[in-house]
Design a protein around this motif. Structure first.
Motif, PDB file in Angstrom:
ATOM      1  N   VAL A 266       0.838  -1.208   0.000  1.00  0.00           N
ATOM      2  CA  VAL A 266       0.000   0.000   0.000  1.00  0.00           C
ATOM      3  C   VAL A 266       0.872   1.257   0.000  1.00  0.00           C
ATOM      4  O   VAL A 266       0.664   2.186  -0.778  1.00  0.00           O
ATOM      5  N   SER A 267       1.917   1.253   0.848  1.00  0.00           N
ATOM      6  CA  SER A 267       2.766   2.457   0.946  1.00  0.00           C
ATOM      7  C   SER A 267       3.526   2.697  -0.356  1.00  0.00           C
ATOM      8  O   SER A 267       3.640   3.831  -0.820  1.00  0.00           O
ATOM      9  N   ILE A 268       3.981   1.625  -1.003  1.00  0.00           N
ATOM     10  CA  ILE A 268       4.718   1.768  -2.275  1.00  0.00           C
ATOM     11  C   ILE A 268       3.796   2.310  -3.366  1.00  0.00           C
ATOM     12  O   ILE A 268       4.140   3.266  -4.080  1.00  0.00           O
ATOM     13  N   LEU A 269       2.598   1.732  -3.476  1.00  0.00           N
ATOM     14  CA  LEU A 269       1.661   2.178  -4.521  1.00  0.00           C
ATOM     15  C   LEU A 269       1.261   3.640  -4.296  1.00  0.00           C
ATOM     16  O   LEU A 269       1.144   4.405  -5.246  1.00  0.00           O
ATOM     17  N   LEU A 307      -2.046   4.162   5.047  1.00  0.00           N
ATOM     18  CA  LEU A 307      -2.990   4.977   4.269  1.00  0.00           C
ATOM     19  C   LEU A 307      -3.053   6.398   4.813  1.00  0.00           C
ATOM     20  O   LEU A 307      -3.011   7.381   4.067  1.00  0.00           O
ATOM     21  N   VAL A 308      -3.102   6.511   6.160  1.00  0.00           N
ATOM     22  CA  VAL A 308      -3.159   7.847   6.776  1.00  0.00           C
ATOM     23  C   VAL A 308      -1.874   8.617   6.469  1.00  0.00           C
ATOM     24  O   VAL A 308      -1.905   9.784   6.072  1.00  0.00           O
ATOM     25  N   TYR A 309      -0.713   7.919   6.575  1.00  0.00           N
ATOM     26  CA  TYR A 309       0.566   8.573   6.249  1.00  0.00           C
ATOM     27  C   TYR A 309       0.551   9.025   4.783  1.00  0.00           C
ATOM     28  O   TYR A 309       0.910  10.153   4.454  1.00  0.00           O
ATOM     29  N   GLY A 310       0.072   8.124   3.908  1.00  0.00           N
ATOM     30  CA  GLY A 310       0.015   8.438   2.479  1.00  0.00           C
ATOM     31  C   GLY A 310      -0.939   9.580   2.174  1.00  0.00           C
ATOM     32  O   GLY A 310      -0.629  10.468   1.376  1.00  0.00           O
TER      33      GLY A 310
END
Ligand code: LRH
Ligand code: MN
Length: 426
Positions: A266-269, A307-310
């Motif tokens: 998720v973080s990479i995408l 997700l929140v970080y992103g």
């Protein structure tokens, strides 16, 4: 059946005092830590998850299907059932249709029913994993990847038809999941299958309206059990890049081999601006499509933390499409979906409690213990009073399952629809 707001308030009255006590206690302790509680409650109210139109009846497996009766037998009733879930939870303000299982007969009527229930049309899903009656070509050996150009053309045209249906409903995205693959070594030429798929997706991409997006869903296996053309996030990411700016990867939580680090995917995408959306569910072994948060709630929290970080650091990534993709073998479908919504809201609320700046500093200083303390302090916080407040503010139920049962919804639906209705879908 429609649930009136005053019915919900009647059910809420019994629990209002205990809710207020818990909410006041929690918000005081969070305010003391500098957490903006009202902001979190506002974010929870704005967070709307699409309900899959194919998961409003009992699911089943090849070994059997056990109905819960009172199932929706047409699209109108499916949207009414999404309306029931939304009136209780106030977080299910969208439906994701699967074509041809849910082709509207009367677009005007369907849109009026949906807007009357504050239900929007989220992504529309194409289906080139089943053969339709009187279809000229078969998808037995694949669709967009098939060695036969006639089969590929039929599958491309189907996706263009799905876009057209979605466009008439106000949807803004197409989800493409392909069962394409092989069951035995040697059956497929991997390169030909992938190249055919890429070329076919590019043809579909040309048919996307300017303000639409295409969500490419990956899956490692099933129904093919040796290879799947779009098997993992890397292949989906590669194809999305090959198609263009309006193409993204869709992460179905059940579509990962055991012990995959989904939060890292998720973080990479998100960093690459190519995360388009989610199909939330949970699983113990394969693509089990179980209730969200019922097996691995901490993993779901870690995904929401990324997700929140992103969402705070990756403006290059678009707003995400939040959808559930589950199947119900032993639970009332509506109760199962209500529990999934609760688990999603809970994971999101806990992730919003993480002080991302404090975590970033601890990561910078390699204070490994502090990093875990920051995450687990948030995870160990009982955020349910915040979820209740968000529902209460929006006219929903403090305890949706309790309200669903005290309003005897399933039996009311059986009275209305009888015991023999079967919902289209999986
Ligand atoms: C495939 C999948 C896909 C849908 C189907 C109903 O496993 O997750 O998202 O088309 O389920
Ligand atoms: Mn899915």
């Amino acid at each position: 059946m429609k649930i009136e707001e005053n019915h919900i308030q009647n059910v809420n009255n019994n629990d209002l005092k205990s809710h207020n006590d818990h909410f006041d206690f929690l918000s005081n302790s969070l305010n003391n830590k500098g957490v903006d509680v009202n902001n979190i409650v506002k974010k929870l109210q704005e967070f709307q998850v699409a309900i899959p139109s194919w998961a409003l009846g009992a699911g089943g497996t090849r070994f059997g299907r056990f109905s819960f009766y009172g199932e929706p037998s047409n699209l109108e009733q499916k949207i009414q059932d999404v309306g029931l879930i939304h009136s209780l939870t106030q977080t299910a303000g969208a439906v994701s249709l699967h074509i041809p299982w849910d082709i509207p007969e009367d677009y005007k009527a369907i849109k009026e029913i949906a807007s009357g229930l504050n239900i929007k049309f989220d992504a529309v899903n194409s289906n080139t994993f089943q053969d339709q009656k009187n279809a000229k070509e078969s998808y037995k050996y694949g669709s967009l990847s098939n060695t036969s150009e006639a089969v590929r053309q039929q599958a491309i045209q189907h996706n263009l038809d799905v876009i057209n249906i979605g466009d008439k409903l106000g949807s803004k995205s197409l989800t493409v999941w392909l069962a394409d693959g092989s069951c035995f070594p040697g059956q497929n030429n991997f390169q030909t299958a992938l190249q055919n798929t890429e070329n076919s997706l590019k043809e579909i991409y040309k048919g996307l309206p300017n303000d639409w997006s295409m969500l490419i869903e990956y899956k490692p296996y099933e129904p093919n059990f040796y290879s799947t053309v779009i098997q993992d996030w890397g292949t989906s990411f590669m194809l999305a890049n090959a198609c263009g700016d309006k193409a993204y990867s869709l992460v179905d939580l059940g579509h990962h081999l055991p012990n995959s680090n989904i939060e890292q995917i998720v973080s990479i995408l998100m960093l690459k601006g190519k995360l388009g959306g989610f199909h939330f569910n949970d699983s113990k072994y394969g693509d089990d499509d179980l209730t969200v948060g019922s097996i691995k709630p901490y993993a779901l929290f870690l995904i929401f933390n990324e997700l929140v970080y992103g969402m705070q650091n990756n403006p290059q990534n678009p707003d995400l499409a939040w959808m559930i993709d589950a199947s119900h073998n032993v639970k009332d479908p509506l109760e199962d979906l209500i529990q999934s919504l609760e688990a999603i809201q809970e994971a999101y609320a806990k992730a919003l409690l993480v002080d991302q700046n404090e975590l970033k500093i601890a990561q910078q200083e390699n204070d490994v213990v502090k990093c875990q303390e920051i995450l687990q302090n948030a995870y160990r916080t009982d955020v349910r009073p915040l979820l209740e407040k968000a529902r209460l503010n929006a006219g929903g139920a403090l305890n949706p399952i309790k309200a669903y049962r005290s309003l005897d919804v399933r039996n009311e639906l059986i009275k209305e629809r009888g015991k023999n209705t079967v919902a289209t879908g999986l």
